[in-house]
Every structure is written in C-alpha cells, then in structure tokens.
Motif scaffolding. Structure first.
Motif, PDB file in Angstrom:
ATOM      1  N   UNK A   1       0.811  -1.224   0.000  1.00  0.00           N
ATOM      2  CA  UNK A   1       0.000   0.000   0.000  1.00  0.00           C
ATOM      3  C   UNK A   1       0.844   1.274   0.000  1.00  0.00           C
ATOM      4  N   UNK A   2       2.037   1.213  -0.595  1.00  0.00           N
ATOM      5  CA  UNK A   2       2.911   2.385  -0.577  1.00  0.00           C
ATOM      6  C   UNK A   2       2.307   3.537  -1.384  1.00  0.00           C
ATOM      7  N   UNK A   3       1.795   3.238  -2.582  1.00  0.00           N
ATOM      8  CA  UNK A   3       1.281   4.299  -3.444  1.00  0.00           C
ATOM      9  C   UNK A   3       0.106   5.025  -2.788  1.00  0.00           C
ATOM     10  N   UNK A   4      -0.819   4.254  -2.205  1.00  0.00           N
ATOM     11  CA  UNK A   4      -1.977   4.882  -1.559  1.00  0.00           C
ATOM     12  C   UNK A   4      -1.558   5.677  -0.325  1.00  0.00           C
ATOM     13  N   UNK A   5      -0.615   5.157   0.427  1.00  0.00           N
ATOM     14  CA  UNK A   5      -0.217   5.810   1.676  1.00  0.00           C
ATOM     15  C   UNK A   5       0.523   7.118   1.432  1.00  0.00           C
ATOM     16  N   UNK A   6       1.175   7.233   0.268  1.00  0.00           N
ATOM     17  CA  UNK A   6       1.963   8.443   0.007  1.00  0.00           C
ATOM     18  C   UNK A   6       1.329   9.337  -1.048  1.00  0.00           C
ATOM     19  N   UNK A   7       0.058   9.102  -1.346  1.00  0.00           N
ATOM     20  CA  UNK A   7      -0.595   9.857  -2.423  1.00  0.00           C
ATOM     21  C   UNK A   7      -0.614  11.357  -2.153  1.00  0.00           C
ATOM     22  N   UNK A   8      -0.698  11.753  -0.881  1.00  0.00           N
ATOM     23  CA  UNK A   8      -0.773  13.178  -0.523  1.00  0.00           C
ATOM     24  C   UNK A   8       0.591  13.769  -0.200  1.00  0.00           C
ATOM     25  N   UNK A   9       1.635  12.997  -0.321  1.00  0.00           N
ATOM     26  CA  UNK A   9       2.975  13.502  -0.005  1.00  0.00           C
ATOM     27  C   UNK A   9       3.518  14.341  -1.153  1.00  0.00           C
ATOM     28  N   UNK A  10       4.504  15.177  -0.807  1.00  0.00           N
ATOM     29  CA  UNK A  10       5.248  15.881  -1.829  1.00  0.00           C
ATOM     30  C   UNK A  10       6.242  14.910  -2.488  1.00  0.00           C
ATOM     31  N   UNK A  11       6.566  15.104  -3.760  1.00  0.00           N
ATOM     32  CA  UNK A  11       7.505  14.200  -4.438  1.00  0.00           C
ATOM     33  C   UNK A  11       8.849  14.068  -3.719  1.00  0.00           C
ATOM     34  N   UNK A  12       9.318  15.194  -3.138  1.00  0.00           N
ATOM     35  CA  UNK A  12      10.602  15.148  -2.442  1.00  0.00           C
ATOM     36  C   UNK A  12      10.555  14.203  -1.242  1.00  0.00           C
ATOM     37  N   UNK A  13       9.404  14.172  -0.550  1.00  0.00           N
ATOM     38  CA  UNK A  13       9.273  13.296   0.608  1.00  0.00           C
ATOM     39  C   UNK A  13       9.260  11.826   0.182  1.00  0.00           C
ATOM     40  N   UNK A  14       8.548  11.532  -0.892  1.00  0.00           N
ATOM     41  CA  UNK A  14       8.516  10.162  -1.408  1.00  0.00           C
ATOM     42  C   UNK A  14       9.910   9.736  -1.836  1.00  0.00           C
ATOM     43  N   UNK A  15      10.622  10.630  -2.518  1.00  0.00           N
ATOM     44  CA  UNK A  15      11.976  10.322  -3.001  1.00  0.00           C
ATOM     45  C   UNK A  15      12.905  10.028  -1.839  1.00  0.00           C
ATOM     46  N   UNK A  16      12.834  10.851  -0.787  1.00  0.00           N
ATOM     47  CA  UNK A  16      13.706  10.652   0.360  1.00  0.00           C
ATOM     48  C   UNK A  16      13.476   9.297   1.005  1.00  0.00           C
ATOM     49  N   UNK A  17      12.216   8.937   1.203  1.00  0.00           N
ATOM     50  CA  UNK A  17      11.913   7.668   1.852  1.00  0.00           C
ATOM     51  C   UNK A  17      12.334   6.487   0.978  1.00  0.00           C
TER      52      UNK A  17
ATOM     53  N   UNK B   1      12.338  -3.456   9.899  1.00  0.00           N
ATOM     54  CA  UNK B   1      11.899  -3.061  11.245  1.00  0.00           C
ATOM     55  C   UNK B   1      12.761  -1.919  11.778  1.00  0.00           C
ATOM     56  N   UNK B   2      14.047  -1.964  11.488  1.00  0.00           N
ATOM     57  CA  UNK B   2      14.936  -0.884  11.919  1.00  0.00           C
ATOM     58  C   UNK B   2      14.628   0.406  11.167  1.00  0.00           C
ATOM     59  N   UNK B   3      14.312   0.273   9.880  1.00  0.00           N
ATOM     60  CA  UNK B   3      13.964   1.460   9.102  1.00  0.00           C
ATOM     61  C   UNK B   3      12.689   2.121   9.611  1.00  0.00           C
ATOM     62  N   UNK B   4      11.730   1.320  10.034  1.00  0.00           N
ATOM     63  CA  UNK B   4      10.481   1.884  10.544  1.00  0.00           C
ATOM     64  C   UNK B   4      10.742   2.777  11.758  1.00  0.00           C
ATOM     65  N   UNK B   5      11.647   2.345  12.636  1.00  0.00           N
ATOM     66  CA  UNK B   5      12.000   3.173  13.792  1.00  0.00           C
ATOM     67  C   UNK B   5      12.641   4.486  13.344  1.00  0.00           C
ATOM     68  N   UNK B   6      13.525   4.389  12.348  1.00  0.00           N
ATOM     69  CA  UNK B   6      14.195   5.593  11.850  1.00  0.00           C
ATOM     70  C   UNK B   6      13.182   6.549  11.233  1.00  0.00           C
ATOM     71  N   UNK B   7      12.249   6.006  10.459  1.00  0.00           N
ATOM     72  CA  UNK B   7      11.252   6.860   9.810  1.00  0.00           C
ATOM     73  C   UNK B   7      10.325   7.513  10.834  1.00  0.00           C
ATOM     74  N   UNK B   8       9.991   6.768  11.902  1.00  0.00           N
ATOM     75  CA  UNK B   8       9.134   7.364  12.940  1.00  0.00           C
ATOM     76  C   UNK B   8       9.833   8.543  13.608  1.00  0.00           C
ATOM     77  N   UNK B   9      11.138   8.425  13.788  1.00  0.00           N
ATOM     78  CA  UNK B   9      11.892   9.548  14.365  1.00  0.00           C
ATOM     79  C   UNK B   9      11.871  10.758  13.440  1.00  0.00           C
ATOM     80  N   UNK B  10      11.693  10.510  12.122  1.00  0.00           N
ATOM     81  CA  UNK B  10      11.622  11.597  11.140  1.00  0.00           C
ATOM     82  C   UNK B  10      10.198  12.127  11.000  1.00  0.00           C
ATOM     83  N   UNK B  11       9.249  11.564  11.765  1.00  0.00           N
ATOM     84  CA  UNK B  11       7.872  12.021  11.695  1.00  0.00           C
ATOM     85  C   UNK B  11       7.008  11.273  10.713  1.00  0.00           C
ATOM     86  N   UNK B  12       7.522  10.154  10.156  1.00  0.00           N
ATOM     87  CA  UNK B  12       6.738   9.335   9.225  1.00  0.00           C
ATOM     88  C   UNK B  12       6.116   8.209  10.030  1.00  0.00           C
ATOM     89  N   UNK B  13       4.845   8.297  10.280  1.00  0.00           N
ATOM     90  CA  UNK B  13       4.194   7.361  11.199  1.00  0.00           C
ATOM     91  C   UNK B  13       3.491   6.203  10.504  1.00  0.00           C
TER      92      UNK B  13
END
Length: 556
Positions: free
Chosen positions: A197-213, A271-283
């Motif tokens: 569900x990556x495409x649906x979950x990031x549909x409202x994101x800016x392209x730069x945010x999708x690229x970074x992740x 699992x480690x990446x999920x922790x890193x992303x949560x610290x970046x505010x990606x929940x």
C-alpha cells in the motif's frame, strides 16, 4: 565601489580568486634526484609548463608524494645514497595513496636486468642520462595524457557502475561478458518485493518526501543484496527485482539458500527502518512483502543495438511476482521448488495453494519463519547434506509416533546400505571402467588414500604417480640443506613430504617425517637428525619401490 567609483579591495580579491579558479590547473611533477646540478636542470626545464616539487633524497621524495599536494607524475633517480630508486618505487607501490602515480626512472644504467627490475616494480618508463630535454618533455606529455585519460575512464566507469548490477559491471570490465544481444537458459532463484500500500499511503505527499523515503529504503536493501551476492535487476516504483544464479553462481541449492537468507535480513532491516522513519515524523507502518521462486529462466541482454538491458524473463519470473502479490505484509512466500532447495537450512510452513493470474493450477506455497534458520550446528537438529545423501531430523518437531516411524525408516535404510556385496559390486564396476586396481601396495593404505582422494580412483592414481616421480630425491635435498646449515629449508622439505605422504595414505613415511621435522625445529644435534633422516630414507625408498612395482602403467 569606493567614493571615487573604484572597485573595493575585497571585490578585486574575489574577482582574482574567481579568475584563478577558472584557469586550468597545471600538472604537478615531483623530481627526486640527489645530484644538485641535474635537479636544478630539471626544475628549470619544467617550471614553465608544470608545477614542480623537488627532493634531494628518496625519503624526502616519499614524504612529498604522500603530502596533500599529490604529484601527477614522478621523475625518480635510480642511484641514490639513502634509498635507491627501486626501494622508493617499492614503497610507492605499497601505499594506496601513491600506488597509481606514474613513475619515470632517470638512470645512467644500461643493464637489461636493471631495466626489467624497475618495470617489474611498476615503473612507467625510463629516461637515460645524459638527459635529452626534447625526449624528456615528450615522455612527460605522453604519460601525463595517458594518466589523465585513465582517471577520466575510472571516473566514468564508477558513474556507469551505478546503473548496473556489480556482477555485470565487473564481468564487462574483466572481459568475461560482452555488451551484445545474447541470452541463455539457466536455473535461477528470483526475488520480488514491494512495500504494501505504498502508493496509496503516500498519495498526498510531496515528491521530495517520497523520493527521500524510497532512496533510504533502496539504499538499505541494495546493501543487503550486495552482502549476499545477489544480482540486483531493477527498481520498479517501490518494488525490487533481484535474482541469484547469474552471472555468478554458488550452485542452484546455495543460490536459493542465499536468496531466502537475504530476504530474512531485509525483513529484519525493515523493522529498523520503521524506527528511523518514525523519528523523522513518518508514522505510516510500512511493511514489505516478498515472493521467491526457483526455476529455469532466460537471462542475458535483451533489447537492441542502441539500448539493451541485462535482465530475466520467463514463467518462473512471473510466478515470483505473483507470490509477492499474494504474500501478507512482513511475509516471505516461497514456491515449492524453492522450498525443496532450501529445506534443511530454512524453516517454512505450508500454506493453502495460491491461485495466481496466468497460472491454470493452484500454486503450492510456503511461508518462511523469519530468523528461524536450522543448521547442523543446532544441537536439536540431525542434519547431513551431501551428494546422494540428504538427512534432516528435528526431534523437537516430531510426535512420539513420528519418532517411532523415523527410527524404523532409518533402520531399513541402514540395512540396505550394509547389505553384503553392494560395496563390492560398486568397486567391481569401477575397476571394469577404470582398468586394473592394485590389490595392495607395501607401505600404503589404499583404502585410506582413496578416501582422502574423495573416492575418485583416477585422481588417486594420478597423485600416486606424481608422488613417485617427484619425491625420489627428497632425502638428498634435505641432506644438502642440512650440510649448508639451512635448517629452515630442510624443515620445509620434510614438512612438505609429510603432508603429501599422509594425503596418499602412506603408513610409515609420515611418522618418520614428523619425527625428523620436529627434531629439526627443536635444534637437535646433527647426529640425531642423520639417524632420523636415515629411517625416513629407508621407508620412503621402500614406498617408492612398491609404487614402481604395484602401480598400473598409466599411473606410473
């Protein structure tokens, strides 16, 4: 501007700096020459066209070469008092910071051996003394251009390598693969993954945010793929396509094992990446699903002369993609073909067959236990995997009734293996195919030697023949080394004889050699060494004579 309308000093300085930066940088030449007059001549000759550094001795030249101002080329005198040119060149070659700097020797020596020595150490060229300035300048220009071209090619190849799998890049540069339309059919293990569900979950994101992740995700997964020796085929959106088995392979079974272990490592890293992303505010709780299948695929270069792609196609590739789509988030789903290859090293549970688009029949599948790897090192698992023998027993997973059944089956298998005449029949067939086999050879345990030769009679006979021809004069060489006082050489000769004699199953020679080797190492008196050498000489002589008499003519 000042009050008179003139540019201020700061502006002039900035303009001067910009102009200097715009000028092409001149190549830097390091001259290492102990003769003052020649060093002066070289500096005067070169300074109009090049930046020149000069050193009067080898050690000083090394320090300059290793400094922040790295030279583009070194002119190096051969005959110098503290370190000669050969020593300096060897030191340059051992240091990664200086190993690729071109070096031109300056020498009055005309010996072919001296020139060969310098070239063997890595010298680029020679310029003879007395120096001819036109020749020197021409050689400098030639080698600086070659060095600059080599650097440009290296930079370009490093950039291109990022568009290719490392194995493909390496095979192109070492010449083992050509950039031509060509494919072959090989058994591969294919891996597909995507973020559920990556495409649906990031549909409202800016392209730069999708690229970074995505880039952080791809970087982590690519690193794991490289660690396991995978060929990374492509990225498709958030999906990754990987395969094992081409251009390099560890064997069909081990390729499959490496692929599944890689998938398990990726799930753990996620699992480690999920922790890193949560610290970046990606929940968002992003999870990956993975499908793996093994089978015959067409692999190679597809496309046209203008544009081609190294990739894989075929039914088995499509099946791996379907398994990935059928997997639950966090799961690794593998086909029955892959399970058959990894069974014994990877634990997996059977699931209900999958109905996949493009496949007329349900597909049997298994789901891997992440992090749960069975191995022979596990004290609870009885495991053996060899040609003609595959055994895995995990008592902890068997019921009492299943254990009774397992014991009965093992006893039946053991009875068949120990049935009289079976081994003799096999030996008889082997003899008929390979010619006469000696009944016995004095001083040699044939059964032991054959076992140590992996049971391959042609290989074992070849080893015996090589021993017969190559070890006759070993006692003489040991005695000569002892007479010369070269105990190290004598010890190495005895050690080598002991190892080879043990390998072919000799019964006396290894023991006599070991006693002599130990005595040499301990520095025992020469009389003791001579006595032990005599015993070794006798046993080796008897073995040599027995081999000459007992080996088939082809082997001896």
């Amino acid at each position: 501007m000042d009050q008179a309308g003139r540019p201020e000093a700061g502006a002039l300085l900035q303009a001067g700096t910009a102009d200097a930066a715009a000028l092409p940088q001149r190549p830097c030449i390091l001259v290492v020459e102990d003769t003052d007059d020649i060093r002066y001549l070289l500096v005067a000759l070169l300074q109009d066209s090049y930046e020149v550094m000069a050193a009067a001795a080898g050690e000083a030249g090394l320090q300059m070469a290793r400094s922040a101002k790295r030279p583009d080329l070194i002119l190096l005198d051969v005959m110098m008092p503290d370190m000669d040119g050969y020593e300096v060149l060897a030191e340059l070659g051992r240091d990664p910071r200086t190993a690729d700097i071109p070096v031109i020797f300056l020498t009055a020596l005309s010996s072919v051996d001296e020139e060969r020595r310098g070239l063997d150490l890595g010298a680029t060229d020679y310029v003879a003394k007395p120096i001819s300035p036109p020749i020197l300048l021409a050689r400098l220009k030639l080698h600086l251009e070659r060095s600059a071209n080599a650097r440009r090619l290296k930079d370009l190849s490093e950039q291109l390598s990022r568009y290719l799998a490392p194995q493909v890049y390496q095979s192109l540069f070492d010449g083992s693969r050509q950039a031509e339309i060509r494919t072959q059919r090989k058994k591969l293990t294919v891996f597909f993954s995507d973020i559920k569900n990556f495409t649906e979950s990031t549909a409202q994101w800016q392209p730069e945010e999708v690229t970074l992740l995505l880039n952080s995700y791809f970087a982590e997964m690519s690193q794991i793929a490289a660690e396991y020796g995978a060929t990374l085929d492509k990225f498709i959106g958030d999906a990754i396509v990987i395969f094992f088995g081409d251009p390099h392979t560890l064997g069909v079974r081990q390729d499959a094992v490496q692929c599944v272990k890689m998938a398990m490592a990726m799930q753990k890293r996620m699992a480690e990446l999920q922790l890193r992303w949560r610290e970046m505010g990606i929940n968002k709780a992003f999870e990956i699903r993975i499908g793996i299948n093994s089978g015959f695929c067409d692999v190679g270069n597809f496309g046209s002369k203008l544009r081609m792609e190294y990739t894989i196609i075929g039914r088995e590739v499509n099946l791996a993609a379907r398994l990935e789509q059928a997997a639950e988030p966090g799961e690794i789903m593998i086909s029955s073909e892959t399970f058959a290859l990894v069974q014994g090293e990877i634990r997996a549970d059977a699931r209900d067959p999958v109905l996949a688009k493009g496949f007329s029949h349900p597909i049997p599948v298994y789901v891997v236990h992440p992090g749960d790897v069975a191995s022979a090192a596990d004290p609870d698992v009885i495991f053996c995997d060899a040609p003609g023998l595959h055994l895995e027993i995990n008592p902890a997973r068997l019921t009492v009734a299943q254990k009774v059944q397992a014991v009965a089956e093992l006893r039946k298998a053991l009875a068949r293996l120990e049935a009289p005449g079976v081994a003799d029949q096999e030996v008889g067939r082997s003899n008929a195919a390979e010619g006469a086999w000696p009944a016995s050879i004095t001083g040699l345990d044939l059964a032991l030697g054959l076992h140590r030769a992996m049971g391959m009679k042609p290989l074992y006979l070849s080893m015996l023949g090589r021993f017969l021809e190559g070890r006759k004069d070993t006692p003489k060489r040991i005695r000569e080394a002892l007479d010369a006082g070269d105990l190290k050489a004598a010890e190495l000769l005895v050690h080598s004889l002991r190892g080879v004699a043990g390998q072919i199953g000799a019964t006396q020679v290894p023991d006599h050699a070991q006693a002599l080797e130990q005595s040499i190492h301990e520095g025992r008196p020469r009389a003791v060494l001579d006595g032990l050498l005599g015993s070794l000489e006798v046993s080796l002589g008897e073995l040599i004579a027995a081999l000459e008499a007992g080996l088939p003519a082809a082997a001896s």
